[in-house]
Design a protein around this motif. Structure first.
Motif, mmCIF file in Angstrom:
data_model
loop_
_atom_site.group_PDB
_atom_site.id
_atom_site.type_symbol
_atom_site.label_atom_id
_atom_site.label_comp_id
_atom_site.label_asym_id
_atom_site.label_seq_id
_atom_site.Cartn_x
_atom_site.Cartn_y
_atom_site.Cartn_z
ATOM 1 N N UNK A 1 60.107 -32.316 148.411
ATOM 2 C CA UNK A 1 59.033 -33.306 148.144
ATOM 3 C C UNK A 1 58.132 -32.848 146.635
ATOM 4 N N UNK A 2 58.248 -31.342 146.646
ATOM 5 C CA UNK A 2 57.342 -30.890 145.633
ATOM 6 C C UNK A 2 57.778 -30.896 144.190
ATOM 7 N N UNK A 3 58.958 -31.369 144.132
ATOM 8 C CA UNK A 3 59.731 -31.409 142.807
ATOM 9 C C UNK A 3 59.589 -32.624 141.935
ATOM 10 N N UNK A 4 59.050 -32.449 140.579
ATOM 11 C CA UNK A 4 58.930 -33.588 139.877
ATOM 12 C C UNK A 4 60.141 -33.600 138.993
ATOM 13 N N UNK B 1 62.886 -19.434 126.134
ATOM 14 C CA UNK B 1 61.963 -18.498 125.264
ATOM 15 C C UNK B 1 60.698 -18.130 126.220
ATOM 16 N N UNK B 2 60.412 -19.183 127.127
ATOM 17 C CA UNK B 2 59.203 -18.985 128.150
ATOM 18 C C UNK B 2 59.818 -18.097 129.330
ATOM 19 N N UNK B 3 61.142 -17.721 129.277
ATOM 20 C CA UNK B 3 61.611 -16.787 130.446
ATOM 21 C C UNK B 3 61.636 -17.671 131.751
ATOM 22 N N UNK B 4 61.918 -19.076 131.792
ATOM 23 C CA UNK B 4 62.189 -19.819 132.900
ATOM 24 C C UNK B 4 63.617 -19.927 133.261
ATOM 25 N N UNK B 5 63.903 -20.390 134.145
ATOM 26 C CA UNK B 5 65.372 -20.276 134.826
ATOM 27 C C UNK B 5 65.962 -21.508 134.036
ATOM 28 N N UNK C 1 56.963 -25.941 133.564
ATOM 29 C CA UNK C 1 58.055 -26.372 134.231
ATOM 30 C C UNK C 1 58.733 -25.196 134.814
ATOM 31 N N UNK C 2 59.201 -25.423 136.366
ATOM 32 C CA UNK C 2 59.975 -24.535 137.190
ATOM 33 C C UNK C 2 61.529 -23.829 136.349
ATOM 34 N N UNK C 3 61.958 -24.789 135.520
ATOM 35 C CA UNK C 3 63.020 -24.319 135.130
ATOM 36 C C UNK C 3 63.773 -25.661 134.553
ATOM 37 N N UNK D 1 64.787 -28.568 124.780
ATOM 38 C CA UNK D 1 64.182 -28.044 126.132
ATOM 39 C C UNK D 1 64.767 -26.963 126.559
ATOM 40 N N UNK D 2 66.094 -26.674 126.418
ATOM 41 C CA UNK D 2 66.860 -25.361 127.010
ATOM 42 C C UNK D 2 66.141 -24.132 126.051
ATOM 43 N N UNK D 3 66.403 -24.269 124.783
ATOM 44 C CA UNK D 3 65.593 -23.082 124.024
ATOM 45 C C UNK D 3 64.093 -22.780 124.407
ATOM 46 N N UNK D 4 63.327 -23.899 124.682
ATOM 47 C CA UNK D 4 62.018 -23.535 125.344
ATOM 48 C C UNK D 4 61.914 -22.952 126.682
ATOM 49 N N UNK D 5 62.889 -23.352 127.599
ATOM 50 C CA UNK D 5 63.017 -22.718 128.768
ATOM 51 C C UNK D 5 63.407 -21.384 128.604
#
Length: 185
Positions: free
Chosen positions: A21-24, A106-110, A72-74, A100-104
């Motif tokens: 449920x909590x995933x957008x 650089x922000x140290x997201x999964x 984002x969570x990843x 978006x992958x590059x941003x993910x």
């Protein structure tokens, strides 16, 4: 979603993610992904609208996902073509998927890359290494046969649940290895 074969992997991931449920969900469809989805599943762009909260064009570099200020969570690239893997590995952001992958990263997201190719060349392996060193998780869609998968849909669902695990969400129907005790191993 890129144009590598395996549109069912993206479809099943989105279906399983919808059940948490909590995933957008935000979906980026490359032109090759749309072509592959049409060929493999008979799905057109409009058929994906019920599976994601927002759908972006791959050339929309003004989309929120192009900025690190958009939380984002990843990110999952599923399926991930070797072209996209190469772009991610080398920081070549010429479309919204790779930006978006590059941003993910650089922000140290999964960032999970469900790479789809076989056999693998040395170039593929080196790009996987570079992407991993940059912080991505390279996760080819290999079924866990201990889960008792007997259909493509079941294998894709099991893989989707593993990807959800990597993003920090547990799916209630995920099959977990229990150590083989019930088998007398």
């Amino acid at each position: 979603m890129t144009g590598a074969s395996g549109a069912i992997l993206a479809e099943r991931f989105l279906l399983r993610a919808r059940e948490v449920a909590e995933i957008e969900l935000h979906l980026i469809l490359s032109p090759a992904a749309l072509l592959t989805a049409q060929l493999e599943l008979g799905k057109k762009r409009r058929d994906w609208t019920t599976l994601a909260d927002t759908i972006y064009r791959h050339d929309d570099l003004a989309a929120p996902l192009a900025s690190g200020s958009f939380p984002t969570a990843g990110m999952v690239i599923i399926p991930c073509s070797m072209k996209t893997l190469a772009a991610v590995a080398h920081g070549f952001s010429d479309n919204l998927i790779t930006r978006a992958a590059e941003v993910t990263l650089k922000e140290r997201r999964r960032l999970v890359l469900a790479v789809r190719e076989t056999p693998l060349s040395l170039v593929h392996l080196r790009n996987m290494m570079l992407a991993t060193e940059a912080g991505a998780v390279v996760m080819p869609p290999v079924p866990a046969f201990y889960a008792g998968v007997t259909t493509i849909e079941a294998a894709a669902d099991q893989f989707a649940c593993r990807v959800l695990d990597l993003l920090g969400w547990s799916h209630p129907n995920a099959v977990r290895w229990s150590g083989g005790d019930e088998l007398g191993v």
